[in-house]
Design a protein around this motif. Structure first.
Motif, PDB file in Angstrom:
ATOM      1  N   ASP A  14    -114.573  39.176  39.493  1.00 39.73           N
ATOM      2  CA  ASP A  14    -113.789  38.072  39.719  1.00 39.73           C
ATOM      3  C   ASP A  14    -112.587  37.882  38.856  1.00 39.73           C
ATOM      4  O   ASP A  14    -113.102  36.388  38.449  1.00 39.73           O
ATOM      5  N   ALA A  15    -112.382  39.165  38.418  1.00 33.99           N
ATOM      6  CA  ALA A  15    -111.255  38.539  36.825  1.00 33.99           C
ATOM      7  C   ALA A  15    -110.020  38.773  37.610  1.00 33.99           C
ATOM      8  O   ALA A  15    -109.416  39.260  38.508  1.00 33.99           O
ATOM      9  N   ALA A  16    -108.774  37.882  37.152  1.00 31.29           N
ATOM     10  CA  ALA A  16    -108.376  37.138  37.254  1.00 31.29           C
ATOM     11  C   ALA A  16    -107.211  38.098  36.247  1.00 31.29           C
ATOM     12  O   ALA A  16    -106.232  38.420  36.810  1.00 31.29           O
ATOM     13  N   VAL A  17    -107.673  38.150  35.162  1.00 28.24           N
ATOM     14  CA  VAL A  17    -106.566  38.599  34.519  1.00 28.24           C
ATOM     15  C   VAL A  17    -107.852  39.390  33.878  1.00 28.24           C
ATOM     16  O   VAL A  17    -108.940  39.042  33.113  1.00 28.24           O
ATOM     17  N   GLU A  18    -107.206  41.132  33.026  1.00 27.22           N
ATOM     18  CA  GLU A  18    -107.792  41.742  32.818  1.00 27.22           C
ATOM     19  C   GLU A  18    -106.829  42.302  31.211  1.00 27.22           C
ATOM     20  O   GLU A  18    -106.483  42.565  31.489  1.00 27.22           O
ATOM     21  N   PHE A  19    -107.472  42.840  30.230  1.00 28.00           N
ATOM     22  CA  PHE A  19    -107.292  43.271  28.616  1.00 28.00           C
ATOM     23  C   PHE A  19    -107.779  44.265  29.124  1.00 28.00           C
ATOM     24  O   PHE A  19    -109.134  43.675  28.362  1.00 28.00           O
ATOM     25  N   ARG A  20    -107.192  45.728  29.482  1.00 30.82           N
ATOM     26  CA  ARG A  20    -108.267  46.651  29.384  1.00 30.82           C
ATOM     27  C   ARG A  20    -107.970  47.865  27.781  1.00 30.82           C
ATOM     28  O   ARG A  20    -107.000  47.910  27.682  1.00 30.82           O
ATOM     29  N   GLY A  21    -108.120  47.776  26.577  1.00 30.36           N
ATOM     30  CA  GLY A  21    -108.288  48.777  25.376  1.00 30.36           C
ATOM     31  C   GLY A  21    -107.038  48.527  25.179  1.00 30.36           C
ATOM     32  O   GLY A  21    -106.207  49.194  24.707  1.00 30.36           O
ATOM     33  N   VAL A  22    -106.116  47.360  24.872  1.00 28.03           N
ATOM     34  CA  VAL A  22    -105.071  46.499  24.656  1.00 28.03           C
ATOM     35  C   VAL A  22    -104.802  46.577  23.081  1.00 28.03           C
ATOM     36  O   VAL A  22    -105.371  45.613  22.417  1.00 28.03           O
ATOM     37  N   SER A  23    -103.823  47.673  22.566  1.00 28.01           N
ATOM     38  CA  SER A  23    -103.609  47.222  21.031  1.00 28.01           C
ATOM     39  C   SER A  23    -102.285  46.898  20.864  1.00 28.01           C
ATOM     40  O   SER A  23    -101.466  47.068  21.682  1.00 28.01           O
ATOM     41  N   ARG A  24    -102.142  46.388  20.024  1.00 26.69           N
ATOM     42  CA  ARG A  24    -100.817  45.975  19.615  1.00 26.69           C
ATOM     43  C   ARG A  24    -100.318  46.126  18.445  1.00 26.69           C
ATOM     44  O   ARG A  24    -101.069  45.200  17.635  1.00 26.69           O
ATOM     45  N   VAL A  25     -99.926  47.081  17.977  1.00 28.64           N
ATOM     46  CA  VAL A  25     -99.143  47.562  16.282  1.00 28.64           C
ATOM     47  C   VAL A  25     -97.730  47.304  16.287  1.00 28.64           C
ATOM     48  O   VAL A  25     -96.737  47.778  16.930  1.00 28.64           O
ATOM     49  N   PHE A  26     -97.737  46.547  14.867  1.00 26.17           N
ATOM     50  CA  PHE A  26     -96.276  46.743  14.378  1.00 26.17           C
ATOM     51  C   PHE A  26     -96.488  47.373  12.906  1.00 26.17           C
ATOM     52  O   PHE A  26     -96.815  46.565  12.227  1.00 26.17           O
ATOM     53  N   GLY A  27     -95.647  48.290  12.529  1.00 28.15           N
ATOM     54  CA  GLY A  27     -95.568  48.681  11.556  1.00 28.15           C
ATOM     55  C   GLY A  27     -96.892  48.853  10.840  1.00 28.15           C
ATOM     56  O   GLY A  27     -97.412  50.029  12.048  1.00 28.15           O
ATOM     57  N   LEU A  61     -98.583  39.461  25.127  1.00 24.47           N
ATOM     58  CA  LEU A  61     -98.795  40.575  26.312  1.00 24.47           C
ATOM     59  C   LEU A  61     -98.673  39.939  27.448  1.00 24.47           C
ATOM     60  O   LEU A  61     -98.088  40.834  28.685  1.00 24.47           O
ATOM     61  N   LEU A  62     -99.610  38.852  27.834  1.00 25.21           N
ATOM     62  CA  LEU A  62     -99.621  38.541  29.321  1.00 25.21           C
ATOM     63  C   LEU A  62     -98.980  38.236  29.832  1.00 25.21           C
ATOM     64  O   LEU A  62     -98.696  38.481  31.334  1.00 25.21           O
ATOM     65  N   ALA A  63     -97.673  37.531  29.427  1.00 26.25           N
ATOM     66  CA  ALA A  63     -96.557  36.752  29.799  1.00 26.25           C
ATOM     67  C   ALA A  63     -95.184  37.636  30.210  1.00 26.25           C
ATOM     68  O   ALA A  63     -94.841  37.912  31.265  1.00 26.25           O
ATOM     69  N   GLY A  64     -95.212  38.946  29.132  1.00 25.64           N
ATOM     70  CA  GLY A  64     -94.762  39.909  29.658  1.00 25.64           C
ATOM     71  C   GLY A  64     -93.587  39.774  28.386  1.00 25.64           C
ATOM     72  O   GLY A  64     -92.227  40.093  28.895  1.00 25.64           O
ATOM     73  N   PHE A  65     -93.174  39.010  27.434  1.00 22.50           N
ATOM     74  CA  PHE A  65     -92.819  39.037  26.893  1.00 22.50           C
ATOM     75  C   PHE A  65     -92.389  39.879  25.710  1.00 22.50           C
ATOM     76  O   PHE A  65     -91.865  40.645  24.848  1.00 22.50           O
ATOM     77  N   ASP A  66     -93.853  40.848  25.868  1.00 20.79           N
ATOM     78  CA  ASP A  66     -93.998  42.283  24.513  1.00 20.79           C
ATOM     79  C   ASP A  66     -94.327  43.157  25.491  1.00 20.79           C
ATOM     80  O   ASP A  66     -95.186  42.965  27.017  1.00 20.79           O
ATOM     81  N   ARG A  67     -94.938  44.621  24.716  1.00 20.70           N
ATOM     82  CA  ARG A  67     -95.506  45.608  25.764  1.00 20.70           C
ATOM     83  C   ARG A  67     -96.418  46.004  24.624  1.00 20.70           C
ATOM     84  O   ARG A  67     -96.358  46.135  23.163  1.00 20.70           O
ATOM     85  N   PRO A  68     -97.722  46.298  25.200  1.00 23.32           N
ATOM     86  CA  PRO A  68     -99.338  47.123  23.631  1.00 23.32           C
ATOM     87  C   PRO A  68     -98.427  48.148  23.656  1.00 23.32           C
ATOM     88  O   PRO A  68     -97.362  48.980  24.731  1.00 23.32           O
ATOM     89  N   THR A  69     -98.795  48.629  21.915  1.00 21.39           N
ATOM     90  CA  THR A  69     -98.840  49.783  21.953  1.00 21.39           C
ATOM     91  C   THR A  69     -99.621  50.503  23.031  1.00 21.39           C
ATOM     92  O   THR A  69     -99.057  52.227  22.934  1.00 21.39           O
ATOM     93  N   SER A  70    -100.980  49.903  23.197  1.00 19.34           N
ATOM     94  CA  SER A  70    -101.644  51.273  24.039  1.00 19.34           C
ATOM     95  C   SER A  70    -102.483  50.483  24.826  1.00 19.34           C
ATOM     96  O   SER A  70    -102.755  48.903  24.176  1.00 19.34           O
TER      97      SER A  70
END
Length: 331
Positions: A14-27, A61-70
């Motif tokens: 029933d998921a409309a949105v899923e984050f699956r193991g999402v990481s974001r690294v800045f430096g 990340l969900l909006a698409g303004f940035d991309r996850p590192t993984s």
């Protein structure tokens, strides 16, 4: 205590949105660290946490303004991790309104439809419909500078809804408003979200706002998920010490036999409303502060086990600052 949440696999049906193991690294900074989170179809989920916890990063990340590192992001089962923002079918409401100053309210609402090559008559009809829905049916010809902050945010909300997005993203949309307007618009957002049946991610640092408006609350801390649950459970049964301290106010007291007992080896956590002020056999203390909150008065009381915060029903005779009183776990 350990964090309690369902994995994406458990909610995928029933998921409309899923984050699956999402990481974001800045430096050297890991803004998100393996985020697993699923939004159910049609629900309003509040993403709650202190500044710097990663909630705005998740929204971007969900909006698409940035991309996850993984990791991977899915909308309606489709992997959108590498899909540009313009192709994601999301609507966004920002903290600072972000209306076009040279466009009227109706033109602002219709902007996304114009970008999608929708005909003029249909754009006008949809804009009028949405402005009526947010209580601004008579202000379509007004420019942003002619509207109050609350009215501008209503226009921004109508603009986001106009394109009938599959997911609505709210980035601290109420923080720039005064307290009275904030409560009014909070309730309006909830009413519209239910009426439209739209899956919504609401980012906020305001605990009372999250608890009041959300179907579920997800608490983030340093890029990691601490707890995801309905507001009542997050408040009454915090899954980790961080959630207990961040959501509302919590007292940690030594107890024996269910009572505050100085020197007891066992401790428990107690909300302010669960403490009884003036208990005949309570722990002695002195009132340090007294804050009138309408139906209740919040007292901070210095005791031998530390400062305790208690909410007492507002009534004549409550102890004043500097006066002695007693406090004990009610019941």
């Amino acid at each position: 205590m350990t964090a309690v949440q369902k994995s994406p696999a458990e909610t995928a049906t029933d998921a409309a949105v899923e984050f699956r193991g999402v990481s974001r690294v800045f430096g050297e900074t890991r803004a998100l660290d393996g985020l697993d989170l699923a939004l159910r179809r049609g629900e309003l989920l509040a993403l709650l946490g202190p500044s710097g916890c990663g909630k705005t990063t998740a929204l971007r990340l969900l909006a698409g303004f940035d991309r996850p590192t993984s990791g991977e992001i899915r909308i309606d089962g489709r992997d959108v991790t590498g899909v540009p923002a313009s192709k994601r079918d999301t609507g966004m409401v920002f903290q600072a309104y972000s209306l076009f100053p040279t466009m009227t309210a109706a033109e602002n609402v219709a902007f996304g439809l114009r970008m999608r090559k929708v005909g003029g008559a249909e754009r006008g009809r949809r804009a009028a419909e949405l402005l009526e829905l947010v209580g601004l049916g008579d202000r379509g010809g007004s420019y942003p500078h002619e509207l109050s902050g609350g009215q501008q945010q209503r226009v921004a909300l109508a603009r986001a809804l106009a394109v009938r997005p599959s997911v609505l993203l709210l980035d601290e949309p109420l923080s720039a408003l005064d307290a009275r307007v904030r409560v009014q618009l909070r309730d309006e957002i909830r009413r519209l979200q239910l009426a439209e049946g739209i899956t919504t991610l609401f980012v906020t640092h305001d605990q009372s706002e999250a608890l009041a408006v959300a179907d579920r609350v997800a608490v983030l801390n340093a890029g990691r998920m601490e707890q995801v649950d309905v507001p009542q459970e997050v408040y009454a049964r915090p899954a980790t010490p961080f959630v207990a301290e961040f959501v509302g106010v919590m007292n940690t007291v030594p107890v024996s036999g269910g009572r505050i007992t100085p020197g007891a080896a066992e401790t428990t956590q107690v909300r302010p409303e669960a403490l009884l002020v003036g208990a005949p056999d309570g722990l002695a203390g002195t009132v340090l502060t007294s804050t009138f909150l309408g139906p209740v008065t919040r007292l901070v009381i210095r005791t031998e086990v530390g400062e305790l915060t208690a909410d007492a029903v507002t009534r004549p005779g409550l102890p004043a600052i500097g006066e002695h009183t007693t406090v004990q776990i009610s019941g």
